[in-house]
Design a protein around this motif. Structure first.
Motif, short mmCIF file in Angstrom:
data_model
loop_
_atom_site.label_atom_id
_atom_site.label_comp_id
_atom_site.label_asym_id
_atom_site.label_seq_id
_atom_site.Cartn_x
_atom_site.Cartn_y
_atom_site.Cartn_z
N ASN A 50 0.86 -1.18 0.00
CA ASN A 50 0.00 0.00 0.00
C ASN A 50 0.90 1.24 0.00
O ASN A 50 1.54 1.55 1.00
CB ASN A 50 -0.92 0.00 1.23
CG ASN A 50 -1.91 1.14 1.22
OD1 ASN A 50 -1.55 2.28 0.97
ND2 ASN A 50 -3.16 0.84 1.54
N SER A 52 -0.01 4.32 -0.29
CA SER A 52 -0.59 5.46 0.43
C SER A 52 -0.04 5.55 1.84
O SER A 52 0.20 6.65 2.35
CB SER A 52 -2.12 5.35 0.49
OG SER A 52 -2.69 5.37 -0.81
N TYR A 122 -8.90 -4.96 -2.05
CA TYR A 122 -8.41 -3.94 -2.99
C TYR A 122 -8.80 -4.34 -4.42
O TYR A 122 -8.52 -5.45 -4.86
CB TYR A 122 -6.89 -3.81 -2.91
CG TYR A 122 -6.40 -3.19 -1.62
CD1 TYR A 122 -6.38 -1.80 -1.45
CD2 TYR A 122 -5.96 -4.00 -0.57
CE1 TYR A 122 -5.93 -1.24 -0.26
CE2 TYR A 122 -5.51 -3.44 0.62
CZ TYR A 122 -5.51 -2.06 0.76
OH TYR A 122 -5.06 -1.50 1.94
N GLU A 152 1.07 -2.82 -6.39
CA GLU A 152 1.00 -1.65 -5.52
C GLU A 152 -0.44 -1.15 -5.50
O GLU A 152 -1.06 -1.00 -6.56
CB GLU A 152 1.96 -0.56 -6.00
CG GLU A 152 3.42 -0.97 -5.87
CD GLU A 152 4.39 0.12 -6.30
OE1 GLU A 152 3.92 1.15 -6.87
OE2 GLU A 152 5.60 -0.06 -6.10
N THR A 154 -3.47 1.54 -3.45
CA THR A 154 -3.65 2.79 -2.71
C THR A 154 -4.90 2.68 -1.84
O THR A 154 -5.73 1.78 -2.04
CB THR A 154 -3.80 3.99 -3.66
OG1 THR A 154 -5.06 3.87 -4.35
CG2 THR A 154 -2.66 4.04 -4.67
N ASP A 155 -5.05 3.61 -0.93
CA ASP A 155 -6.28 3.63 -0.14
C ASP A 155 -7.50 3.81 -1.02
O ASP A 155 -8.59 3.34 -0.69
CB ASP A 155 -6.21 4.77 0.90
CG ASP A 155 -5.27 4.45 2.04
OD1 ASP A 155 -4.90 3.27 2.20
OD2 ASP A 155 -4.88 5.39 2.79
#
Length: 214
Positions: A50, A52, A122, A152, A154-155
């Motif tokens: 993550n 973020s 995710y 990878e 992200t939020d």
């Protein structure tokens, strides 16, 4: 997750969709030999970072095989003599990469994408998943193929209602900082984790971690 009771063993049904035991016969240097094997599904595993919050995303779940390995020396043949106070099921809650078996007629990367969504919540397109390496697991029993991917997230990729597994799976999603991940590889560390997990963490710290020189 570790609220487990009524542990007992039983014979493997011949129609098991996951494990099929058989005996492999061959001749080596003129000598007849045999080896007991298991036919199991191939699988995928995914290293998730993550970006973020600069955290590696792992999963935890209870693994009956690990528990059996812990108690097999004193458990009865039917498993009913296990002392749950001496051996609480929490001992067999493992730390692992997001992973899953290949049991659908879709590409391996699509299966990896589904596992990231179902286990960790995710939602990412397949184009963001990078295949790292393929290798054989259980070389003494199954020789199954596993492909490891990296993604990878992200939020913003997080789906609030997703994650934790599907159907009757009970999976806990956990996040580790880079320093916490490095500590997992300390000399003398004892972990109830599969080799693929340790390999994935080492690969990430060597090749993808922020600040690495690779």
């Amino acid at each position: 997750m570790d609220d487990i009771s009524d542990i007992h063993y039983g014979p493997l049904p011949p129609d098991s969709p996951y494990v099929k035991p058989f005996r492999f016969h061959y001749t080596q240097n003129g000598k007849a030999k045999s080896w007991d094997l298991l036919k199991v599904h191939d699988s995928v595993s995914i290293v998730i970072f993550n970006v973020s919050r600069q955290r590696l995303v792992f999963v935890k779940q209870f693994r009956p095989a690990v528990y059996h390995g812990l108690v097999s020396a004193e458990a009865g043949t039917d498993g009913t003599k296990i002392d749950l106070k001496k051996y609480p099921p929490s001992l067999a809650v493992t730390l692992e990469l997001c992973a899953g078996i290949v049991d659908k007629p879709i590409s391996w990367v699509e299966i990896a994408r589904e596992e990231v969504l179902e286990e960790c919540g995710y939602d990412v397109p397949v184009e963001r998943l990078e295949e790292i390496i393929s290798y054989r697991s259980g070389v003494g029993t199954s020789g199954a193929l596993q492909k490891m991917f990296y993604v990878e997230v992200t939020d913003g990729d997080k789906v609030p209602s997703a994650g934790g597994g599907v159907d009757d799976e009970i999976i806990e999603v956990v996040e580790y900082s880079l320093e916490e991940a490095r500590n997992l590889l300390q000399k003398g560390k004892m972990l109830s984790s599969p080799p693929a997990f340790l390999f994935g963490v080492l690969w990430f710290l060597t090749h993808r971690a922020p600040g690495c020189t690779s």
